[in-house]
Design an enzyme around this catalytic site. Structure first.
Site, PDB file in Angstrom:
ATOM      1  N   CYS A   1      -4.987  -4.048 -13.475  1.00  0.00           N
ATOM      2  CA  CYS A   1      -4.600  -3.412 -12.217  1.00  0.00           C
ATOM      3  C   CYS A   1      -5.859  -3.284 -11.361  1.00  0.00           C
ATOM      4  O   CYS A   1      -6.818  -4.031 -11.559  1.00  0.00           O
ATOM      5  CB  CYS A   1      -3.888  -2.071 -12.446  1.00  0.00           C
ATOM      6  SG  CYS A   1      -4.929  -0.736 -13.062  1.00  0.00           S
TER       7      CYS A   1
ATOM      8  N   ASN B   1      -8.265   0.146 -13.283  1.00  0.00           N
ATOM      9  CA  ASN B   1      -8.132   0.305 -14.729  1.00  0.00           C
ATOM     10  C   ASN B   1      -8.108   1.774 -15.158  1.00  0.00           C
ATOM     11  O   ASN B   1      -8.649   2.144 -16.185  1.00  0.00           O
ATOM     12  CB  ASN B   1      -9.237  -0.471 -15.465  1.00  0.00           C
ATOM     13  CG  ASN B   1      -9.007  -0.614 -16.962  1.00  0.00           C
ATOM     14  OD1 ASN B   1      -9.944  -0.555 -17.740  1.00  0.00           O
ATOM     15  ND2 ASN B   1      -7.784  -0.817 -17.379  1.00  0.00           N
TER      16      ASN B   1
ATOM     17  N   CYS C   1      -4.924   3.712 -14.124  1.00  0.00           N
ATOM     18  CA  CYS C   1      -3.522   4.150 -14.044  1.00  0.00           C
ATOM     19  C   CYS C   1      -2.579   3.155 -14.716  1.00  0.00           C
ATOM     20  O   CYS C   1      -2.186   3.337 -15.859  1.00  0.00           O
ATOM     21  CB  CYS C   1      -3.092   4.359 -12.589  1.00  0.00           C
ATOM     22  SG  CYS C   1      -3.975   5.654 -11.715  1.00  0.00           S
ATOM     23  N   ARG C   2      -2.235   2.094 -13.997  1.00  0.00           N
ATOM     24  CA  ARG C   2      -1.196   1.178 -14.467  1.00  0.00           C
ATOM     25  C   ARG C   2      -1.601   0.344 -15.673  1.00  0.00           C
ATOM     26  O   ARG C   2      -0.843   0.241 -16.642  1.00  0.00           O
ATOM     27  CB  ARG C   2      -0.758   0.259 -13.319  1.00  0.00           C
ATOM     28  CG  ARG C   2      -0.043   1.007 -12.212  1.00  0.00           C
ATOM     29  CD  ARG C   2       0.206   0.139 -11.007  1.00  0.00           C
ATOM     30  NE  ARG C   2      -1.047  -0.065 -10.274  1.00  0.00           N
ATOM     31  CZ  ARG C   2      -1.164  -0.824  -9.201  1.00  0.00           C
ATOM     32  NH1 ARG C   2      -0.112  -1.483  -8.735  1.00  0.00           N
ATOM     33  NH2 ARG C   2      -2.316  -0.928  -8.577  1.00  0.00           N
ATOM     34  N   SER C   3      -2.775  -0.285 -15.628  1.00  0.00           N
ATOM     35  CA  SER C   3      -3.128  -1.172 -16.748  1.00  0.00           C
ATOM     36  C   SER C   3      -3.396  -0.421 -18.050  1.00  0.00           C
ATOM     37  O   SER C   3      -2.975  -0.886 -19.109  1.00  0.00           O
ATOM     38  CB  SER C   3      -4.277  -2.117 -16.382  1.00  0.00           C
ATOM     39  OG  SER C   3      -5.431  -1.422 -16.008  1.00  0.00           O
TER      40      SER C   3
ATOM     41  N   ASP D   1       1.475   1.354  -7.329  1.00  0.00           N
ATOM     42  CA  ASP D   1       0.301   2.132  -7.713  1.00  0.00           C
ATOM     43  C   ASP D   1       0.612   3.619  -7.541  1.00  0.00           C
ATOM     44  O   ASP D   1       0.834   4.081  -6.426  1.00  0.00           O
ATOM     45  CB  ASP D   1      -0.888   1.733  -6.839  1.00  0.00           C
ATOM     46  CG  ASP D   1      -2.202   2.347  -7.290  1.00  0.00           C
ATOM     47  OD1 ASP D   1      -2.191   3.218  -8.196  1.00  0.00           O
ATOM     48  OD2 ASP D   1      -3.247   1.965  -6.740  1.00  0.00           O
TER      49      ASP D   1
END
Length: 163
Positions: free
Chosen positions: A9, A12, A14-16, A127
């Site tokens: 993401c 690195n 939140c999402r990933s 995001d």
């Protein structure tokens, strides 16, 4: 032979890391932890060395996932050792394909939600960073659903390798 997957993401945090934690759990549930390596990174290095966003950690832990993480930036040299690079949105997909040293490496980059048949044309995981906690819950839901399809695809690849 180990199959290597890296989720990417922006920063690195939140999402990933969420996708990494969920997919690592799916891999363990399938008994494949000795055959599949799971990792994550960001397209930028703004948060390098930082833990995951506290909202990411709390949502993961509340749902039974590991929240431990240290952010790092994706490096083009990693393509050589990775089998699959999973982008969390179309911006990451484009950035990663531009970083890819070869056309073969560019083909390793896929969107996570492309493994969710119900996603339709909306393949971006939004995001949640600038929003509220409910955005992190929504992100987790998307990641969990897509991880099921991703695991099936990885298992298919592993079976093909064994043949």
């Amino acid at each position: 032979m180990t199959y290597r997957v890296c989720f990417v993401c922006t920063g690195n945090i939140c999402r990933s890391p969420m996708a990494e934690s969920v997919f690592r759990a799916r891999v363990a549930e399938a008994g494949l932890e000795d055959r599949v390596e799971v990792d994550s990174a960001g397209t930028g290095g703004w948060h390098e060395g930082d833990p995951a966003d506290p909202r990411t950690v709390s949502v993961l832990e509340e749902h039974g996932y590991d929240g431990e993480h240290v952010a790092r930036q994706f490096q083009p040299s990693w393509f050589a050792r990775l089998d699959l690079v999973i982008a969390l949105d179309s911006g990451h997909l484009k950035a990663l394909r531009r970083l890819a040293p070869t056309e073969e490496d560019a083909l390793k980059v896929r969107l996570l939600r492309s493994y969710d048949p119900a996603a339709g044309d909306d393949l971006d995981v939004p995001d949640p960073y600038y929003g509220h906690r409910d955005g992190f819950e929504e992100c987790l839901d998307m990641v969990e659903v897509a991880s099921t399809g991703l695991l099936a695809a990885v298992q298919e690849r592993l079976e093909g390798r064994a043949a």
